[in-house]
Design a protein around this motif. Structure first.
Motif, PDB file in Angstrom:
ATOM      1  N   ASN A   2       0.833  -1.195   0.000  1.00 49.29           N
ATOM      2  CA  ASN A   2       0.000   0.000   0.000  1.00 49.29           C
ATOM      3  C   ASN A   2       0.874   1.254   0.000  1.00 49.29           C
ATOM      4  OD1 ASN A   2      -2.716  -1.194   0.348  1.00 49.29           O
ATOM      5  ND2 ASN A   2      -1.755  -2.034   2.164  1.00 49.29           N
ATOM      6  N   ARG A   4       1.141   5.563   0.429  1.00 51.21           N
ATOM      7  CA  ARG A   4       0.781   6.447   1.539  1.00 51.21           C
ATOM      8  C   ARG A   4      -0.713   6.347   1.837  1.00 51.21           C
ATOM      9  NH1 ARG A   4       2.967  10.970   4.059  1.00 51.21           N
ATOM     10  NH2 ARG A   4       1.498  12.665   4.395  1.00 51.21           N
ATOM     11  N   ALA A   5      -1.029   6.125   3.103  1.00 60.48           N
ATOM     12  CA  ALA A   5      -2.419   5.891   3.472  1.00 60.48           C
ATOM     13  C   ALA A   5      -2.850   6.879   4.541  1.00 60.48           C
ATOM     14  CB  ALA A   5      -2.574   4.469   3.985  1.00 60.48           C
ATOM     15  N   ARG A   6      -4.166   6.989   4.684  1.00 61.10           N
ATOM     16  CA  ARG A   6      -4.715   7.818   5.741  1.00 61.10           C
ATOM     17  C   ARG A   6      -5.299   6.881   6.803  1.00 61.10           C
ATOM     18  NH1 ARG A   6      -9.836  10.906   6.281  1.00 61.10           N
ATOM     19  NH2 ARG A   6      -9.355  12.576   7.735  1.00 61.10           N
ATOM     20  N   TYR A   7      -5.097   7.225   8.063  1.00 68.27           N
ATOM     21  CA  TYR A   7      -5.522   6.343   9.151  1.00 68.27           C
ATOM     22  C   TYR A   7      -6.606   6.988   9.998  1.00 68.27           C
ATOM     23  CZ  TYR A   7      -1.413   3.764   7.776  1.00 68.27           C
ATOM     24  OH  TYR A   7      -0.507   3.049   7.036  1.00 68.27           O
ATOM     25  N   THR A  34       4.827   8.935  12.711  1.00 71.28           N
ATOM     26  CA  THR A  34       4.700   8.082  11.517  1.00 71.28           C
ATOM     27  C   THR A  34       4.724   8.925  10.241  1.00 71.28           C
ATOM     28  OG1 THR A  34       2.272   8.171  11.316  1.00 71.28           O
ATOM     29  CG2 THR A  34       3.190   6.486  12.788  1.00 71.28           C
ATOM     30  N   GLU A  36       2.246  10.079   8.732  1.00 72.07           N
ATOM     31  CA  GLU A  36       1.070   9.802   7.903  1.00 72.07           C
ATOM     32  C   GLU A  36      -0.115  10.654   8.368  1.00 72.07           C
ATOM     33  OE1 GLU A  36       1.363   7.791   5.437  1.00 72.07           O
ATOM     34  OE2 GLU A  36       2.977   6.399   5.915  1.00 72.07           O
ATOM     35  N   PRO A  37      -0.997  11.019   7.439  1.00 73.26           N
ATOM     36  CA  PRO A  37      -2.195  11.752   7.839  1.00 73.26           C
ATOM     37  C   PRO A  37      -3.167  10.840   8.601  1.00 73.26           C
ATOM     38  CG  PRO A  37      -2.262  11.265   5.486  1.00 73.26           C
ATOM     39  CD  PRO A  37      -0.940  10.774   5.990  1.00 73.26           C
ATOM     40  N   TYR A  38      -3.872  11.408   9.553  1.00 73.71           N
ATOM     41  CA  TYR A  38      -4.814  10.592  10.326  1.00 73.71           C
ATOM     42  C   TYR A  38      -5.929  11.445  10.906  1.00 73.71           C
ATOM     43  CZ  TYR A  38      -2.616  12.453  14.559  1.00 73.71           C
ATOM     44  OH  TYR A  38      -2.164  13.288  15.544  1.00 73.71           O
ATOM     45  N   LEU A 110       1.193  -0.392  11.443  1.00 71.05           N
ATOM     46  CA  LEU A 110       1.222   0.286  10.147  1.00 71.05           C
ATOM     47  C   LEU A 110       2.134  -0.444   9.166  1.00 71.05           C
ATOM     48  CD1 LEU A 110      -0.284   2.535  11.676  1.00 71.05           C
ATOM     49  CD2 LEU A 110       1.230   4.196  10.612  1.00 71.05           C
ATOM     50  N   ARG A 114       1.096  -1.976   5.593  1.00 70.66           N
ATOM     51  CA  ARG A 114       1.793  -1.625   4.338  1.00 70.66           C
ATOM     52  C   ARG A 114       2.267  -2.868   3.613  1.00 70.66           C
ATOM     53  NH1 ARG A 114       4.991   1.718   7.508  1.00 70.66           N
ATOM     54  NH2 ARG A 114       3.928   3.674   7.966  1.00 70.66           N
TER      55      ARG A 114
END
Ligand code: UDP
Ligand code: MG
Length: 208
Positions: A2, A4-7, A34, A36-38, A110, A114
């Motif tokens: 995966n 870049r993901a949003r959590y 991390t 990453e956006p969340y 995470l 991924r």
């Protein structure tokens, strides 16, 4: 794999005024690290203390914070379900408000996500409950697994990361009496457990 993901981080809360600020601080530190956006979804399950006011104050300051507020106490499993339903992230993290589910484990969750896992759950290595309670839990899950189509792995709780498709599936299941850890095992897909030491409650009291 995966990209870049949003959590979505879902935190069910029942009378957690004593810990919520600290939990928010720790979760924020871990998630920001991390990179990453969340979004942070507080589900207030009919608390009778200042949990709602404190969560609302956090959400006013932090645009990543969202508050789902129940009209009364519906119970932990319903609170998690509402959070999963509301969550918009590519993956949804379920974590208790009392820091018994260590946020420090989230980077490992995470990483597994991924790698392509749909479900990553924590396995409790050392349980701190009294011996008689552990005996009861052990007996429950062993008997449950004797009759169940799909076993629930031993020593797991609801602390986990699930992909959006698994969250959507679980939230849409019509079961009235819900056991998320069982439904999570039942839906299938690639699943993996990560062992951790379960600490004592940070403050406040268990409602189980
Ligand atoms: N909780 C909830 N509704 C309830 C009881 C508990 O949302 O009716 C939340 C609680 O605030 C905590 C999590 O569910 O974040 C687990 O509860 P608790 O710590 O009491 O359970 P234990 O860790 O002892 O199993
Ligand atoms: Mg607890």
């Amino acid at each position: 794999m995966n990209a870049r993901a949003r959590y979505s981080v879902v935190v069910p809360m029942f009378n957690e005024e004593e810990v919520i600020d600290q939990t928010y601080a720790v979760l924020t530190a871990v998630m920001e690290r991390t990179g990453e956006p969340y979004e942070l979804i507080f589900v207030n399950d009919g608390s009778r203390d200042a949990t709602e006011a404190k969560a609302a104050a956090i959400c006013k300051e932090d645009a990543r914070g969202k508050l789902v507020n129940f009209s009364r106490n519906f119970g932990h499993q319903i609170a998690i379900t509402a959070g999963m339903d509301y969550a918009e992230g590519d993956a949804v993290i379920i974590i208790d408000a009392d820091l018994q589910d260590p946020p420090e484990l989230l980077p490992q969750f995470l990483e597994k996500y991924r790698e392509g896992y749909d479900v990553v759950y924590g396995i409790r290595k050392n349980r701190k409950e009294p011996l008689w309670l552990r005996f009861c839990f052990g007996a429950f899950y062993r008997i449950f697994n004797l009759i169940a189509d799909r076993p629930i792995p031993l020593d797991v709780g609801d602390f986990s990361l699930v992909s959006q498709r698994v969250a959507t599936l679980i939230a849409s299941m019509p079961e009235h009496d819900r056991l998320i850890r069982g439904m999570r095992s039942w839906v299938g897909f690639r699943q993996i457990g990560i062992p951790y030491d379960r600490p004592e409650r940070h403050a406040g009291q268990t409602s189980y």
